[in-house]
Design a protein around this motif. Structure first.
Motif, PDB file in Angstrom:
ATOM      1  N   GLN A   1       0.856  -1.303   0.047  1.00  0.00           N
ATOM      2  CA  GLN A   1      -0.124   0.057   0.012  1.00  0.00           C
ATOM      3  C   GLN A   1       0.670   1.233  -0.020  1.00  0.00           C
ATOM      4  OE1 GLN A   1      -2.490  -1.009   3.469  1.00  0.00           O
ATOM      5  NE2 GLN A   1      -4.262  -1.576   2.334  1.00  0.00           N
ATOM      6  N   THR A   2       2.070   1.172   0.777  1.00  0.00           N
ATOM      7  CA  THR A   2       3.083   2.357   0.694  1.00  0.00           C
ATOM      8  C   THR A   2       3.451   2.433  -0.450  1.00  0.00           C
ATOM      9  OG1 THR A   2       3.281   2.002   3.108  1.00  0.00           O
ATOM     10  CG2 THR A   2       4.985   3.253   1.860  1.00  0.00           C
TER      11      THR A   2
ATOM     12  N   GLN B   1       2.477   1.571  -3.257  1.00  0.00           N
ATOM     13  CA  GLN B   1       1.431   2.028  -4.359  1.00  0.00           C
ATOM     14  C   GLN B   1       1.068   3.761  -4.319  1.00  0.00           C
ATOM     15  OE1 GLN B   1      -2.845   1.305  -3.422  1.00  0.00           O
ATOM     16  NE2 GLN B   1      -3.152   0.498  -5.446  1.00  0.00           N
ATOM     17  N   GLN B   2       1.060   3.967  -3.024  1.00  0.00           N
ATOM     18  CA  GLN B   2       1.181   5.620  -2.928  1.00  0.00           C
ATOM     19  C   GLN B   2       2.153   6.326  -3.385  1.00  0.00           C
ATOM     20  OE1 GLN B   2       0.617   6.158   1.169  1.00  0.00           O
ATOM     21  NE2 GLN B   2      -1.453   4.866   1.263  1.00  0.00           N
TER      22      GLN B   2
ATOM     23  N   VAL C   1       2.106   6.086  -7.235  1.00  0.00           N
ATOM     24  CA  VAL C   1       1.045   7.315  -7.820  1.00  0.00           C
ATOM     25  C   VAL C   1       1.791   8.616  -7.734  1.00  0.00           C
ATOM     26  CG1 VAL C   1      -0.915   8.586  -7.438  1.00  0.00           C
ATOM     27  CG2 VAL C   1      -0.938   6.031  -7.131  1.00  0.00           C
ATOM     28  N   GLN C   2       2.506   8.928  -6.732  1.00  0.00           N
ATOM     29  CA  GLN C   2       3.369  10.210  -6.603  1.00  0.00           C
ATOM     30  C   GLN C   2       4.396  10.188  -7.689  1.00  0.00           C
ATOM     31  OE1 GLN C   2       2.818  12.919  -4.715  1.00  0.00           O
ATOM     32  NE2 GLN C   2       1.242  11.984  -3.694  1.00  0.00           N
TER      33      GLN C   2
END
Length: 273
Positions: free
Chosen positions: A248-249, A251-252, A255-256
């Motif tokens: 999840q980290t 993934q974030q 996205v950035q």
């Protein structure tokens, strides 16, 4: 030298590929957490899935084996209960015959003892005929043996039936006495029948113990198979939970990174001002 182009953004494509890979891994982890399995379908790991399915099939089929063995247990237990009653009745019959062998008794007293003897004799027939479980009777002399499932291949666990009926104990259906000498003879008949009945019950008890032991083994085998399948396909939820947080980290961050890569082309506009 990097090409400044609005048509081809290499950085964005690389960031997108990384993000897609992360999303794929994230989907796999979420699926494992939802199902509790690391191998849920043949797509996950064909070889492991096939082995697990085969072992699960064996474990499931052992449910039928356990049902059959438990039915056998119940059938034998009912037979043993009837056998205990038969032994008790034979002891009482011997007591009546012994009392009737007393030559000092009057004819009427002996007749009363004979009536009691006949009642006890008939109770043996009732006890044996009622000793059935699910329609199966192992002590009435109608069958010589009974077969129950012993494994998933359909092999049989055979139990030898024991005839505890009057005929099986060599006692006539109308056995009685009217004189002291006849009563004395009946003592020998009943004594022999009593010995025969106890021997048959002992053998039936041995078969019952063997059935119990095999049922215990089948239960342990089924537990071992289930544990083995679990080792093959079950997910380590603690590990998957930690991996979920990491993905999840990731993934974030992806996205950035994609956002930064996409914004890089906007710097080209500055060249036209």
């Amino acid at each position: 030298m990097a090409l400044n182009s609005v048509n081809t953004n290499v950085g964005a494509m690389a960031a997108l590929q990384t993000l897609n890979g992360t999303n794929t891994e994230l989907g796999i982890v979420q699926g494992r957490i939802n199902t509790g399995k690391k191998v849920g379908t043949a797509k996950d790991n064909g070889a492991i899935w096939a082995i697990a399915e085969n072992q699960s099939a064996i474990s499931n089929s052992l449910n039928a084996v356990r049902d059959s063995l438990q039915r056998g247990q119940s059938t034998i237990d009912v037979g043993l209960a009837a056998g205990d009653t038969v032994v008790d009745l034979l002891n009482k019959m011997k007591e009546k015959a012994l009392a009737a062998a007393d030559t000092s008794l009057t004819s009427s007293a002996r007749a009363t003892l004979a009536a009691d003897f006949g009642s006890l004799r008939d109770q043996i027939t009732k006890a044996v005929s009622n000793a059935s479980f699910g329609g199966a009777n192992i002590v009435d002399g109608t069958v010589s043996s009974m077969a129950f499932l012993s494994n998933d291949s359909g092999d049989a666990f055979t139990v030898t039936a024991k005839d505890l009926s009057l005929s099986g104990l060599s006692i006539a259906a109308s056995a009685s006495f009217t004189t002291a000498s006849e009563a004395l003879t009946m003592i020998g008949t009943v004594t022999t029948a009593l010995s025969d009945a106890t021997d048959k019950l002992a053998s039936l008890g041995t078969n019952s113990a063997g059935l119990d032991a095999h049922l215990t083994f089948v239960g342990k085998l089924q537990d071992s198979l289930d544990a083995g399948v679990g080792n093959l396909v079950d997910a380590d939820l603690a590990k998957e939970s930690a991996r979920l947080t990491a993905l999840q980290t990731k993934q974030q961050l992806g996205v950035q990174a994609l956002s930064i890569a996409n914004s890089s082309t906007s710097t080209v506009l500055g060249l036209f001002r």
